[in-house]
Design an enzyme around this catalytic site. Sequence first.
Site, mmCIF file in Angstrom:
data_model
loop_
_atom_site.group_PDB
_atom_site.id
_atom_site.type_symbol
_atom_site.label_atom_id
_atom_site.label_comp_id
_atom_site.label_asym_id
_atom_site.label_seq_id
_atom_site.Cartn_x
_atom_site.Cartn_y
_atom_site.Cartn_z
ATOM 1 N N TYR A 43 0.834 -1.207 0.000
ATOM 2 C CA TYR A 43 0.000 0.000 0.000
ATOM 3 C C TYR A 43 0.860 1.244 0.000
ATOM 4 C CZ TYR A 43 -3.986 -2.968 1.418
ATOM 5 O OH TYR A 43 -4.968 -3.923 1.495
ATOM 6 N N HIS A 123 -1.292 -12.278 1.520
ATOM 7 C CA HIS A 123 -2.235 -11.366 0.888
ATOM 8 C C HIS A 123 -2.926 -11.978 -0.329
ATOM 9 C CE1 HIS A 123 -2.768 -6.745 0.021
ATOM 10 N NE2 HIS A 123 -3.897 -7.388 -0.084
#
Length: 314
Positions: A43, A123
């Site tokens: 991110y 993830h």
Amino acid sequence: MAVSDLVLGCMYFGTKTDERTSMALLDRFVEAGGTTLDTADCYAFWASETGAGGQSEALLGEWLRRNPGVRDEVVLATKVGPEPVVPGDPSRVVGLAPDVVRRSIVASRERLGVDVVDLYWAHLEDRSVPLEDVVATFGELVADGQVARLGISNHPTWRVERANALAAAAGTEPFTALQLTTSYVRPRPDTEVPGKDHRFGFVTDETVDHVTENPGLDLWIYSPLVQGSYDRADRPFPEPYDHPGTTRRLAVLHEVAGELGARPGQVVLAWLLGGRPAMRPIVGVSSPEQLDEALAAAALELDPDQRARLDAAR
């Protein structure tokens, strides 16, 4: 339900959401009783001039440094897998190879400024790596004290079950949290939803059954409000959500929201939090007003009739 059941999504902290606003949102969330912060090492590479991630983790690390003592009040969750190999090019990502995971957790801990990450997520799927190796590597992180708990995101149910069977056989740490996306309205089956490029990223009836039968597995939900589509006329639902079931569900949702004097999105959060199994929504906010609406949703009580009507709409 309580504010502590909500998860604050920090995806754009440090990129689209500037430092001052991000810090204020973190302060407000914790002051209200929030405890859990969700980020990832990738991110937000797509919103960064560098084309690489890490900005959200770095901002959280700076916030922790500016607020001595707050570390003991929060649960830090971060992830590994989708960071681009070449900055700015998401067509090839680092994945879950053992050396990548070991290197990535060290980098995440350094950016966060912590000795231990409370919850570390795989993830995405990486079928180029044997699942046995993924399980063993993540288990090592717990065994050597770098991570307290393990999560798995965007994996099919059968892979989650197999991973935990492998962990049990090896006597290593299992995955005890699952992160997927869903909402009160859902897209048509077998359709591609813009921005949702994980093949197994959506909650299914099988997911619900699996989590119900495995109470030690928590279910976290990302994008629970479909990017604001419930409450913002300028953000219509993506085309795959355009079907009769959505029409019927939205009609009931607006009825219940009117009865409660709440916004439809708040009712959706309350519906997720109070369901069986309970689902922990990750709320992504960029302003104090949005955060306050999410916090108020945690205190919203659906009576049995309202929940039954919401559940029955199809």
